[in-house]
Design an enzyme around this catalytic site. Structure first.
Site, PDB file in Angstrom:
ATOM      1  N   GLY A   1       0.831  -1.195   0.000  1.00 12.08           N
ATOM      2  CA  GLY A   1       0.000   0.000   0.000  1.00 12.08           C
ATOM      3  C   GLY A   1       0.866   1.245   0.000  1.00 12.08           C
ATOM      4  O   GLY A   1       2.053   1.184   0.311  1.00 12.08           O
TER       5      GLY A   1
ATOM      6  N   CYS B   1       5.471  -6.014   1.739  1.00  9.21           N
ATOM      7  CA  CYS B   1       5.752  -4.581   1.637  1.00  9.21           C
ATOM      8  C   CYS B   1       5.071  -3.816   2.781  1.00  9.21           C
ATOM      9  O   CYS B   1       5.482  -3.934   3.931  1.00  9.21           O
ATOM     10  CB  CYS B   1       5.350  -4.059   0.263  1.00  9.21           C
ATOM     11  SG  CYS B   1       6.033  -2.418  -0.116  1.00  9.21           S
ATOM     12  N   TYR B   2       4.014  -3.071   2.517  1.00  7.53           N
ATOM     13  CA  TYR B   2       3.299  -2.366   3.574  1.00  7.53           C
ATOM     14  C   TYR B   2       2.769  -3.348   4.615  1.00  7.53           C
ATOM     15  O   TYR B   2       2.777  -3.071   5.818  1.00  7.53           O
ATOM     16  CB  TYR B   2       2.156  -1.554   2.963  1.00  7.53           C
ATOM     17  CG  TYR B   2       1.395  -0.681   3.940  1.00  7.53           C
ATOM     18  CD1 TYR B   2       1.942   0.516   4.392  1.00  7.53           C
ATOM     19  CD2 TYR B   2       0.127  -1.042   4.376  1.00  7.53           C
ATOM     20  CE1 TYR B   2       1.241   1.329   5.276  1.00  7.53           C
ATOM     21  CE2 TYR B   2      -0.585  -0.239   5.263  1.00  7.53           C
ATOM     22  CZ  TYR B   2      -0.024   0.945   5.715  1.00  7.53           C
ATOM     23  OH  TYR B   2      -0.720   1.741   6.589  1.00  7.53           O
TER      24      TYR B   2
ATOM     25  N   HIS C   1       8.277  -7.608  -3.336  1.00 10.75           N
ATOM     26  CA  HIS C   1       7.017  -8.049  -3.939  1.00 10.75           C
ATOM     27  C   HIS C   1       7.201  -9.404  -4.629  1.00 10.75           C
ATOM     28  O   HIS C   1       7.676  -9.469  -5.771  1.00 10.75           O
ATOM     29  CB  HIS C   1       6.526  -7.015  -4.958  1.00 10.75           C
ATOM     30  CG  HIS C   1       6.033  -5.756  -4.334  1.00 10.75           C
ATOM     31  ND1 HIS C   1       4.727  -5.594  -3.919  1.00 10.75           N
ATOM     32  CD2 HIS C   1       6.677  -4.595  -4.018  1.00 10.75           C
ATOM     33  CE1 HIS C   1       4.579  -4.385  -3.392  1.00 10.75           C
ATOM     34  NE2 HIS C   1       5.749  -3.766  -3.441  1.00 10.75           N
TER      35      HIS C   1
ATOM     36  N   GLU D   1       4.918 -11.215  -5.800  1.00  9.19           N
ATOM     37  CA  GLU D   1       3.847 -11.435  -6.773  1.00  9.19           C
ATOM     38  C   GLU D   1       4.219 -10.993  -8.186  1.00  9.19           C
ATOM     39  O   GLU D   1       3.559 -11.393  -9.152  1.00  9.19           O
ATOM     40  CB  GLU D   1       2.560 -10.725  -6.325  1.00  9.19           C
ATOM     41  CG  GLU D   1       2.584  -9.204  -6.386  1.00  9.19           C
ATOM     42  CD  GLU D   1       3.140  -8.543  -5.139  1.00  9.19           C
ATOM     43  OE1 GLU D   1       2.828  -7.358  -4.914  1.00  9.19           O
ATOM     44  OE2 GLU D   1       3.883  -9.206  -4.390  1.00  9.19           O
TER      45      GLU D   1
ATOM     46  N   ASP E   1     -14.534 -11.551 -22.712  1.00 11.70           N
ATOM     47  CA  ASP E   1     -15.200 -11.456 -21.411  1.00 11.70           C
ATOM     48  C   ASP E   1     -16.712 -11.609 -21.527  1.00 11.70           C
ATOM     49  O   ASP E   1     -17.333 -12.409 -20.813  1.00 11.70           O
ATOM     50  CB  ASP E   1     -14.860 -10.128 -20.735  1.00 11.70           C
ATOM     51  CG  ASP E   1     -13.365  -9.934 -20.576  1.00 11.70           C
ATOM     52  OD1 ASP E   1     -12.643 -10.946 -20.514  1.00 11.70           O
ATOM     53  OD2 ASP E   1     -12.910  -8.776 -20.540  1.00 11.70           O
TER      54      ASP E   1
ATOM     55  N   LYS F   1      -7.846 -12.089 -16.876  1.00 13.15           N
ATOM     56  CA  LYS F   1      -8.123 -12.425 -18.272  1.00 13.15           C
ATOM     57  C   LYS F   1      -7.762 -13.873 -18.611  1.00 13.15           C
ATOM     58  O   LYS F   1      -8.529 -14.559 -19.282  1.00 13.15           O
ATOM     59  CB  LYS F   1      -7.366 -11.471 -19.192  1.00 13.15           C
ATOM     60  CG  LYS F   1      -7.560 -11.739 -20.672  1.00 13.15           C
ATOM     61  CD  LYS F   1      -8.966 -11.388 -21.144  1.00 13.15           C
ATOM     62  CE  LYS F   1      -9.134  -9.889 -21.235  1.00 13.15           C
ATOM     63  NZ  LYS F   1     -10.435  -9.521 -21.840  1.00 13.15           N
TER      64      LYS F   1
END
Length: 522
Positions: free
Chosen positions: A67, A94-95, A181, A183, A239, A378
């Protein structure tokens, strides 16, 4: 606004759930994406989600996200009281890492120099969360605050040259924090670290799948809709097509698919959509030719946010009018997906751009919304589409925004600009397919910047449009790199567009990644 969103908790038979608690970082949806890649279902909830609600969900693990705030500042997002005492494994990123330190008695300090981008890190391979991961590694940093002192009973298990506590752990309480991070793709060991957290610390089995998602969502829609009627906002893109098929499997002929040709589609797209859904699927299908109506509404409008909102509202008005012809319609299906939601702004994150099916809905809309793909990225949508038996070429069709060419023609929209953009885009897509690159590039398209430039054609001066080509590679659409298309392919595309599309004398190629740019230009 009079609507209800159908789309929420989808658990597998073994009730495995990891909660991702959102503190407002723009990479936060990627955490959920990486967890799902491991076959573990997760949900994202806001940072002020109550402890009672957290307990009620019975999570196998909790991840506190990044964040933009500073944990020691006034009125900044904090973890709810008691979250560290419920005996559930917790990973702070992180945060989230700083929140753990600050809440449990450690110290978070503001650094004179931050750590941003690729950073060398030293890890402790004996720590369970870094099991089988090399000691010397590279990670992705994005911070200026850092943990300078760990809480009591925590062990430092990672550091950098400027960061004394890049990672920390308390194995007894199963609480872990990392400043980097994991991710993002720029942390090469990130997925392995997350797997260690999920399978060795949270001890989940990892058996959630797209089949399970589809089955649960079909049952949810069937139960909620009952015997009422449903409209689907079908654009023919990936989608909306998957949303239509999953809803059709739930309610059958109670669904009517309405395809609005707003005059902002790609070349021949309207006819192709009509053919596919009439021939392939046994659905109620209505095509509405509303090109003139939309272009009149957009006349003189240059601001991209106004374009989106005008198109979003006009879509709803068209559906309401059609609903009046069909009788009582209670539900509207939309192909909203996770990136649409996060980029339109949430409680803890900034609005990057409004999506017509998130931020452009009119306040007095009379439908209840069914958004079966709202939790998916997606590539997950495509996986569901394949499981549902949708043709491969449709599932892998190039992504196309709801506002269509309205946001690929920058500035005011005219019919002449639409024709130029449509023809250039068709050539671009055709040559990419011929080169065998169509499934190797995440997204590619032509757009028309609101500029003209001087050129020479046939020994005469020209003052014509510039076409910008955009192509990116990505696994999730949250971050992307510009695609390295071979020069000879770009050369052929450029020559064809200039020779075949009247009014164009210059081609440029966008080599900006996301961030700092978005994939679309508007």
């Amino acid at each position: 606004m009079n609507f209800y969103i159908l789309g929420g908790s989808i658990l597998n038979d073994n009730n495995e759930l990891v909660l991702v608690i959102d503190f407002g970082g723009q990479y936060n949806q990627l955490i959920a994406r990486r967890v799902r890649e491991c076959g573990v279902y997760c949900e994202i909830v806001p940072y002020d989600y109550s402890l009672a609600k957290i307990k009620a969900k019975n999570p196998k693990g909790i991840i506190l996200t990044g964040g933009p705030a500073s944990v020691y500042a006034k009125d900044t997002p904090q973890a709810v009281d008691g979250i560290f005492d419920i005996n559930v494994p917790i990973l702070g990123i992180c945060y989230g890492h700083q929140i753990i330190a600050n809440a449990l008695g450690g110290t978070v300090t503001h650094a004179e120099t931050g750590e941003y981008g690729k950073t060398s890190v030293t890890l402790d391979p004996s720590a369970v969360i870094f099991d089988t991961i090399d000691k010397e590694n590279t990670c992705w940093m994005s911070h200026r605050d850092y943990v300078s002192k760990v809480p009591v009973d925590f062990t430092i298990i990672g550091h950098t040259t400027t960061g004394p506590v890049t990672a920390m752990s308390n194995d007894k309480r199963r609480i872990y924090g990392v400043q980097f991070h994991p991710e993002v793709e720029h942390t090469p060991f990130g997925k392995k670290m997350l797997k260690n957290f999920l399978f060795k610390i949270c001890e989940v089995k990892g058996n959630w799948s797209m089949e399970a998602f589809a089955e649960s969502k079909i049952n949810e829609i069937k139960k909620s809709v009952g015997n009422k009627k449903v409209l689907c906002a079908l654009s023919g893109g990936v989608d909306s097509s998957v949303a239509a098929v999953i809803t059709h499997k739930a309610v059958g002929k109670q669904l009517t698919c309405i395809f609005v040709d707003h005059g902002l589609l790609r070349k021949d797209e309207g006819d192709q959509v009509e053919k596919v859904f009439k021939d392939k699927f046994d659905m109620n299908f209505i095509r509405i030719n509303a090109q003139e109506r939309f272009l009149n509404k957009l006349h003189g409008v240059s601001d991209p946010e106004k374009k989106r909102k005008i198109i979003g509202e006009e879509f709803i008005r068209v559906f309401e009018e059609e609903a009046n012809k069909l009788g009582q319609i209670d539900f509207l299906v939309q192909g909203t997906i996770y990136p649409d939601v996060v980029e339109s702004g949430t409680k803890t994150s900034a609005t990057i751009k409004s999506h017509h099916n998130v931020g452009g809905l009119p306040e007095d809309m009379q439908f209840s919304l069914i958004e079966p793909l709202r939790e998916l990225f997606k590539d997950e949508v495509r996986a569901v589409g394949e499981k549902l038996g949708i043709p491969h070429d449709l599932v892998w069709r190039q992504p196309f925004p709801g506002p269509g060419l309205a946001i690929r023609v920058l500035g005011e929209i005219t019919e002449e600009k639409l024709v130029v953009t449509r023809e250039a885009d068709a050539i671009f897509r055709e040559e990419i397919a011929k080169a065998g690159l169509s499934e190797k590039i995440w997204q590619y398209f032509a757009c028309l910047p609101n500029i003209k430039s001087v050129g020479v054609m046939g020994d005469s001066r020209t003052y014509c449009h510039t076409i910008a080509l955009r192509a990116v590679t990505s696994s999730d659409a949250m971050t992307s790199e510009w695609a390295r298309i071979p020069y000879e392919v770009l050369d052929k595309i450029s020559r064809r567009i200039v020779n075949e599309v009247p009014g164009v004398n210059r081609i440029v190629y966008d080599i900006t990644s996301k961030p700092p740019a978005t994939i679309e230009w508007e």
